[in-house]
Motif scaffolding. Structure first.
Motif, PDB file in Angstrom:
ATOM      1  N   GLU A 230      59.327  54.863  45.463  1.00  0.00           N
ATOM      2  CA  GLU A 230      57.883  54.653  45.482  1.00  0.00           C
ATOM      3  C   GLU A 230      57.473  54.164  46.868  1.00  0.00           C
ATOM      4  OE1 GLU A 230      57.093  51.961  42.268  1.00  0.00           O
ATOM      5  OE2 GLU A 230      57.286  53.539  40.750  1.00  0.00           O
TER       6      GLU A 230
ATOM      7  N   LEU B 113      57.026  58.632  48.310  1.00  0.00           N
ATOM      8  CA  LEU B 113      56.393  59.228  47.132  1.00  0.00           C
ATOM      9  C   LEU B 113      54.967  59.680  47.428  1.00  0.00           C
ATOM     10  CD1 LEU B 113      56.784  59.973  44.159  1.00  0.00           C
ATOM     11  CD2 LEU B 113      55.855  57.728  43.551  1.00  0.00           C
TER      12      LEU B 113
ATOM     13  N   HIS C 182      61.469  58.070  41.674  1.00  0.00           N
ATOM     14  CA  HIS C 182      60.816  59.224  41.054  1.00  0.00           C
ATOM     15  C   HIS C 182      61.614  60.490  41.340  1.00  0.00           C
ATOM     16  CE1 HIS C 182      56.684  57.654  39.934  1.00  0.00           C
ATOM     17  NE2 HIS C 182      57.313  56.605  40.462  1.00  0.00           N
TER      18      HIS C 182
END
Lengths: 66, 271, 71
Positions: free
Chosen positions: A25, A29, A54
């Motif tokens: 993140e 991201l 992610h």
């Protein structure tokens, strides 16, 4: 730098192939999916995996950069 | 060939570009460019091509660094005065980018040696200051079928043209023969604004990079002229000249020869 | 007549046709011996300067030697 490394991997694919990228993140991201789309790739999947990680699935399509 | 981790970082801004990418960067690293003249034009050309990661750079010049060079030849520094220009230039390029193999050639280019020089390179850049050598480079590149970039500067004016032999107009299509010695002033007589070779040289370096990458449109068939005072660029369409002595339909110049003033004009004038 | 010379419109009063040599003098071109002349996109042979006529509307480019770059 994350997108630079992603792009080098994308260059190795042929149209239709997908690339799975694990991203933290924050800056990676927010940057990688946006830049991938800007450069003509398709983001097929963007899911939270665990903690701050992610998974992004990017597809190279006809007309994507070689 | 694949890029090392440190190269991925070094060339990341190239890799990001759609028209370059990792594959393009590998082409640059495999590329070989010969820069003839390590002076005003050669300085930015060598610095930028080195930084860009053009893998092999030849730099040819027999001259030594002089204090009067430093106003514009930004690759040479004050402590380099008296040093061969090719040595000074090679040191800077290697310091900027250790990936680059630099071949310094400390000799004047002549009809005898030029064909051997250019044969080893993909693209040639004319950064010389005298017409005898400019015409010799043109003739050797046309006869040897090597793409090259012409550049010239004087006072506040510059010009550049890229030549793809037998496809686009060459220097002799415009100027059929060198002017008589002393007919056209040189920078050492007439002066030159120091930033001018930066403008023209970086355009020439751009052409070399585009040629190695195989992208875009080269400055072929168009002479680009620049005037710094009015800050104007002009592009003059130049067609191939059927009567060109070297690339026309009945060429009269089929082998290389030195022009009578093949020695460096400035050198002669200052002695 | 009106000519376009190196991108700029130049008016030559009192005549409708001049040859290239006369045009070089009239326009006070520096170093006329060493200038290359392109007329409407075609580079002219120096030997043809005396016999090539320039007329209203023609586009001329005077191209100059520029030798610096090294020393």
């Amino acid at each position: 730098m994350t997108f630079v490394k992603t792009k080098l991997e994308l260059e190795k694919l042929i149209a239709g192939d997908t690339l799975e990228v694990l991203l933290c993140e924050g800056e990676p991201l927010s940057n990688v999916p946006k830049t991938a789309i800007e450069q003509g790739f398709t983001v097929v999947e963007n899911v939270h995996v665990k903690d701050n990680v992610h998974k992004l699935v990017i597809q190279k399509r006809e007309g994507s950069p070689a | 060939m694949s890029l090392r981790a440190d190269q991925i970082e070094r060339y990341s801004r190239h890799i990001l570009l759609q028209d370059i990418g990792g594959k393009g960067q590998e082409k640059l690293l495999a590329g070989r460019v010969l820069i003839i003249g390590a002076g005003g034009l050669g300085a930015p050309i060598a610095l930028y091509l080195g930084a860009a990661g053009v893998g092999t750079l030849g730099i040819a010049d027999a001259d030594m660094v002089d204090v009067t060079n430093l106003q514009r030849q930004v690759i040479h520094f004050t402590p380099d005065i008296g040093k061969p220009k090719v040595v000074s230039a090679a040191e800077k390029v290697r310091a900027i980018n250790p990936d680059v193999t630099v071949h310094p050639h400390q000799e004047w280019i002549s009809a005898e040696n030029i064909a051997g020089f250019i044969a080893d390179y993909d693209f040639i850049i004319d950064g010389t200051d005298n017409f005898a050598t400019k015409f010799l480079i043109n003739d050797a590149c046309v006869l040897g079928n090597k793409p090259y970039s012409h550049g010239g500067i004087l006072r506040f004016d510059g010009q550049t043209l890229t030549v793809k032999p037998h496809e686009s107009a060459c220097y002799r299509c415009i100027f059929s023969a060198p002017p008589p010695k002393d007919a056209i002033p040189t920078c050492s007589e007439a002066g030159v604004i120091g930033v001018l070779p930066g403008v023209i040289g970086t355009i020439q370096a751009t052409e070399a990079i585009k040629y190695l990458l195989g992208i875009g449109d080269l400055l072929t068939g168009r002479l680009l002229t620049y005037n710094a005072t009015s800050l104007t660029f002009r592009e003059i369409r130049i067609q191939r000249n059927p009567k060109c002595p070297v690339c026309g339909s009945q060429p009269t110049l089929t082998e290389l020869k030195d022009n009578s003033d093949a020695l460096n004009v400035c050198e002669l004038e200052t002695t | 007549m009106k000519l376009t010379v190196n991108g700029e419109t130049r008016e030559i009063a009192g005549t409708e046709s001049l040859n290239i040599d006369e045009t070089l003098v009239t326009l006070k071109v520096a170093d006329p011996l060493y200038v290359t002349v392109e007329l409407n996109g075609t580079i002219l042979e120096r030997e043809a300067f005396g016999t090539t006529q320039v007329k209203d509307g023609d586009v001329l480019e005077f191209l100059y030697f520029m030798g610096g770059g090294g020393q």
